[in-house]
Write an enzyme that holds these catalytic residues in place. Structure first.
Site, short mmCIF file in Angstrom:
data_model
loop_
_atom_site.label_atom_id
_atom_site.label_comp_id
_atom_site.label_asym_id
_atom_site.label_seq_id
_atom_site.Cartn_x
_atom_site.Cartn_y
_atom_site.Cartn_z
N TRP A 374 0.82 -1.22 0.00
CA TRP A 374 0.00 0.00 0.00
C TRP A 374 0.85 1.26 0.00
O TRP A 374 0.33 2.37 0.15
CB TRP A 374 -0.94 0.01 1.23
N ASP A 375 2.17 1.12 -0.20
CA ASP A 375 3.07 2.26 -0.10
C ASP A 375 2.74 3.36 -1.11
O ASP A 375 3.17 4.50 -0.94
CB ASP A 375 4.52 1.80 -0.28
N GLU A 513 -0.89 -4.37 12.06
CA GLU A 513 -0.29 -5.67 11.72
C GLU A 513 0.10 -6.54 12.92
O GLU A 513 0.17 -7.75 12.77
CB GLU A 513 0.95 -5.51 10.84
N LYS A 634 2.38 -1.92 16.08
CA LYS A 634 3.63 -1.80 15.32
C LYS A 634 3.77 -0.41 14.72
O LYS A 634 4.86 0.14 14.64
CB LYS A 634 3.63 -2.85 14.21
N GLN A 635 2.64 0.15 14.27
CA GLN A 635 2.68 1.43 13.58
C GLN A 635 1.31 2.07 13.65
O GLN A 635 0.36 1.49 14.19
CB GLN A 635 3.09 1.23 12.13
#
Length: 825
Positions: A374-375, A513, A634-635
């Site tokens: 998805w970057d 994630e 995680k983010q």
């Protein structure tokens, strides 16, 4: 994203960081084998068609060296036995090494940095011209001192051409030497330690030989996808403008061919070695056959110096469009240009007519197997306002895989199109079923493919491209179809809960994630991930806007082709307006339903115990624990909402769903999740910096600086050597371009609402909006916009609450009374 970290880091805290000696160079002043893999990644050269790591020309793979070459869209699929079963993996292939160039004294050993005393070393990546230069002065075991200077390029205009030039100067000796120039097709995919138990031989040799007196050629083919590549190389010697007497001999073995040039060297007289290479594949157009084309074109090419001039000219043109000038010697300037440089090497003009996507790790290494995630969500905003033709071409990668996405949705029991979390050659799901935890040595089930939010990212990218360009043709013929099919998917995935009178989405994984299922349950996936649900509602609402933008004729055609009826649109509206979002009474948006009941995590204790806990999931799995038990991310997940949408847009979205949304909730949620995030992804610092830009400029700038260092300092302890983090690189540039300048595109208006951190000086760049080039100059006193000459319609610009219309050639100037004009729009 399953963004893995190697078990053994390749760098050391005591290792020196690169020297940004000027705003246009990345420099290293020493030879450091422990940093070589990182430097190779950061010094990669490419042109959007292929790229080659910044390895030493004389070195084959092994030890600190890994000279990989990667082709955009160059995939191959192999099966490996993993944990007792056959698992297929599609990889971005490491293609033949065209760099191979070395020398030796007569009957001696071939040059090896590990076998000589290095007297001085200097390596420079010249960003302005796209050239990698290295100068080494060394002494061998016989006391002979030499200076070797190399320059190389991957041509930005001639997309199938690369070239290098060696200058070897004998400082205190004369005598015969051998120069060996080779093409090496025996390479394998071996650049990621944790993949080394998997099958890695992707190439089979087809043919090789000599071409003309001074050339060699090699042809290979991938073993499964049958993609062919032909390489041809020409090597010539020069001493002070003349060709020295030279004897040539050719050596061959399967998949490898080399040519040895023997000549005499004289003290203080530089010997110049020039190697020009052509690289063609069966994906290329306007040719008969790759190897034949490589050989034909090689004979037509000029020497290195002329190639360098045309290459530098193309880079100068690119920089006029792409640069972001901070108007100072701030260290951020050089790193930002490095990030732009690598972005333009991964996707460039060569990309426009190719069926390729954007690998999250660029064309710089083999991490994530070169897959597309998805970057784009972090990369396209920069391209939209600089090179929108590239965004359009890359969106076509998604459009061409729409049929595969429809099949995936149907096979999963849904309607519409369900795009994969990891994509490669044909658009099927490429996420691995299991992944290796290097801390425990165990293969662990991987549920991250359930990140269905990638579909919303694709729809969002289409819509943002349209907002930036007004490209009605693309929207009508391609973009609308993707958005409508993604809307149909979300409407079919949503389940109605009569008790709540709300629609819900189950069995998904969010951007975080770490959390892939509820603790103690075998069923994978989560219920009502807030980010996923809000974006699904947004897509369904956006689909209606798209239909209103189409002509009556095209709307009728498209709905007929897709089999859409009035009842579909009624359901879409119902789902969009009654989507469930888990919001606490205190205004905290729960990451997913039930998140608030998870255990708090001992952040302090684990940092004291392990130091680096970015990949907390692996640490806990190795301990026999499960990260799913804890409020530990995680983010950014919920915070992605504040990254994609302004406060005003979120108020509209939540109001549409029947929820109250208070602006003060933004700061409250940022604080809540910031204390529960490990920042195990390089994208996390980008998002956290962005969402703090208006409430805490000092902290935002600190996080921006950390995001800047993600790759140059390899803050994840070894991942950059496997490939750069392209989304994070583009995200840092976009932080300056859109976030700190407050640029938004809404309702056919360009909104500008600056809020500059104190360390940031003047900003100058070119921006393209609705087919107009706009020169932006921002100082502490004023904002100046110069609308370039064109024949396009005037543009609407909103500044400080007022909307004005600007014609081509017009100059707009706005006074800045303070560095931050106010809250988010």
């Amino acid at each position: 994203m399953n963004r893995d970290i190697p078990q053994e880091p390749v760098t050391d805290e005591s290792d020196p960081k690169p020297l940004i000696a000027s705003p246009w160079t990345l420099e290293y002043a020493d030879w450091n084998p422990r940093q070589q893999a990182l430097r190779e990644s950061l010094c990669t050269l490419g042109n959007g068609h292929f790229a080659t790591r910044g390895a030493a020309e004389e070195a084959a793979a092994g030890g600190p060296h890994y000279p990989g070459t990667y082709l955009a869209g160059g995939y191959n699929r192999l099966e490996s036995e993993v944990a007792g079963r056959l698992v297929p993996n599609e990889d971005l292939v490491n293609w033949p090494n065209w760099l191979s160039l070395s020398f030796r004294h007569a009957e001696g050993e071939w040059f090896d940095l590990a076998q000589v005393d290095i007297l001085s070393f200097h390596q420079v990546l010249e960003l302005r011209e796209g050239v990698l230069r290295r100068t080494v002065r060394f002494r061998d075991a016989e006391g002979r001192e030499s200076t070797l200077t190399s320059r190389r390029l991957v041509h930005m205009t001639f997309e199938n051409v690369a070239a290098m030039q060696w200058t070897l100067t004998p400082e205190n000796w004369s005598g015969p030497i051998d120069i060996r120039s080779a093409l090496d097709g025996t390479v394998i995919n071996d650049g990621v330690a944790r993949y080394r138990d998997l099958e890695s031989r992707h190439l089979r040799p087809l043919e090789q030989g000599r071409v003309a007196e001074d050339g060699i050629y090699l042809a290979v083919e991938t073993v499964q996808s049958h993609l062919r590549m032909g390489q041809a190389a020409r090597t010539r010697l020069d001493v002070e403008g003349r060709r020295p007497a030279t004897e040539r001999s050719t050596e061959e073995r399967p998949g490898w061919i080399g040519q040895t040039l023997s000549c005499q060297c004289e003290e203080k007289r530089p010997l110049r070695v020039e190697k020009v290479v052509t690289v063609y594949t069966s994906h290329d157009r306007a040719m008969c056959e790759p190897l034949e084309q490589a050989c034909r074109q090689l004979a037509r090419l000029p020497g290195f110096d002329e190639l360098r001039r045309s290459h530098a000219r193309r880079w100068s043109h690119l920089w006029k469009r792409a640069d972001l000038d901070l108007g100072s010697e701030h260290v951020a300037q050089g790193i930002l240009r490095l990030h732009i440089f690598h972005l333009l090497q991964t996707v460039s003009v060569s990309t426009i007519d190719r069926d390729v996507g954007v690998p999250s790790r660029g064309l710089h290494g083999e991490a994530y197997r070169g897959h597309i995630f998805w970057d784009e969500l972090f990369i396209f905003p920069y391209l939209n306002l600089r090179l929108p033709e590239l965004t359009r071409a890359l969106l076509m990668y998604r459009y061409r895989r729409l049929p595969e996405a429809r099949v995936a949705a149907r096979e999963a029991g849904y309607q519409g199109a369900m795009y994969p979390w990891q994509s490669g050659s044909d658009g099927r799901e490429e996420s691995q079923v299991v992944h290796l935890n290097p801390k425990s040595g165990r293969w662990v089930p991987d549920q991250t493919y359930r990140q269905r939010h990638v579909n919303s990212a694709i729809a969002y990218n289409v819509w943002q491209y349209y907002q930036a360009t007004g490209d009605c043709e693309f929207l009508g013929f391609y973009g609308a179809e993707m958005i409508l099919e993604i809307a149909r998917f979300w409407a079919s995935l949503a389940e109605y809960n009569a008790d709540r009178d709300r629609f819900e989405i189950h069995g998904v994984v969010g951007p975080d994630e770490f959390h892939t299922q509820y603790p103690g349950r075998d069923e994978p996936g989560l219920r009502n991930n807030a980010y996923t649900n809000v974006l699904a509602s947004w897509v369904l609402d956006c689909a209606g806007k798209v239909l209103d933008l189409l002509s009556d004729e095209r709307r009728c055609e498209l709905t007929e082709e897709l089999g859409l009826a009035d009842e579909d649109f009624v359901r879409w509206k119902q789902v969009a307006e009654r989507m469930y979002v888990p919001i606490g009474e205190d205004g905290i948006i729960s990451q997913f339903e039930g998140y608030e009941r998870l255990e708090e995590f001992d952040w302090k204790g684990y940092r004291q115990k392990y130091g680096d806990i970015q990949r907390l999931d692996r640490i806990l799995e190795a301990e026999g624990d499960d990260v799913n038990r804890y409020k530990a991310g995680k983010q950014a997940d919920v915070l992605m909402l504040f990254y994609l949408f302004s406060a005003g847009e979120l108020q509209e979205d939540f109001s549409r769903m029947g929820y109250e949304f208070r602006r003060e909730w933004i700061a409250k949620n940022i604080d809540y999740y910031n204390h529960r995030t490990s920042h195990g992804s390089t994208l996390s610092h980008v998002v956290h910096s962005w969402v703090l830009a208006r409430s805490d400029r000092e902290r935002s700038w600190q996080l921006f600086e950390q995001a800047l260092e993600s790759d140059v300092a390899d803050i994840q302890g070894g991942t950059t050597s496997e490939g750069i983090h392209l989304g994070a690189m583009a995200g840092t540039v976009d932080l300056i371009q859109r976030c700190y300048l407050g640029i938004e595109m809404r309702d056919d208006v360009l909104w500008i609402n600056p809020c500059l951190p104190d360390p940031l000086g003047d900003i100058h760049f070119q921006m393209r909006y609705r087919r107009h080039w706009i020169a932006v100059e921002l100082t502490s006193q004023r904002l100046r916009l110069t609308i370039g000459r064109s024949r396009n319609e005037p543009v609407k610009i909103r500044f400080d609450g007022k909307v004005c219309q600007a014609e081509q050639g017009e100059v707009l100037e706005f006074p800045l009374h303070r560095r931050c004009l106010g809250g988010v729009g």
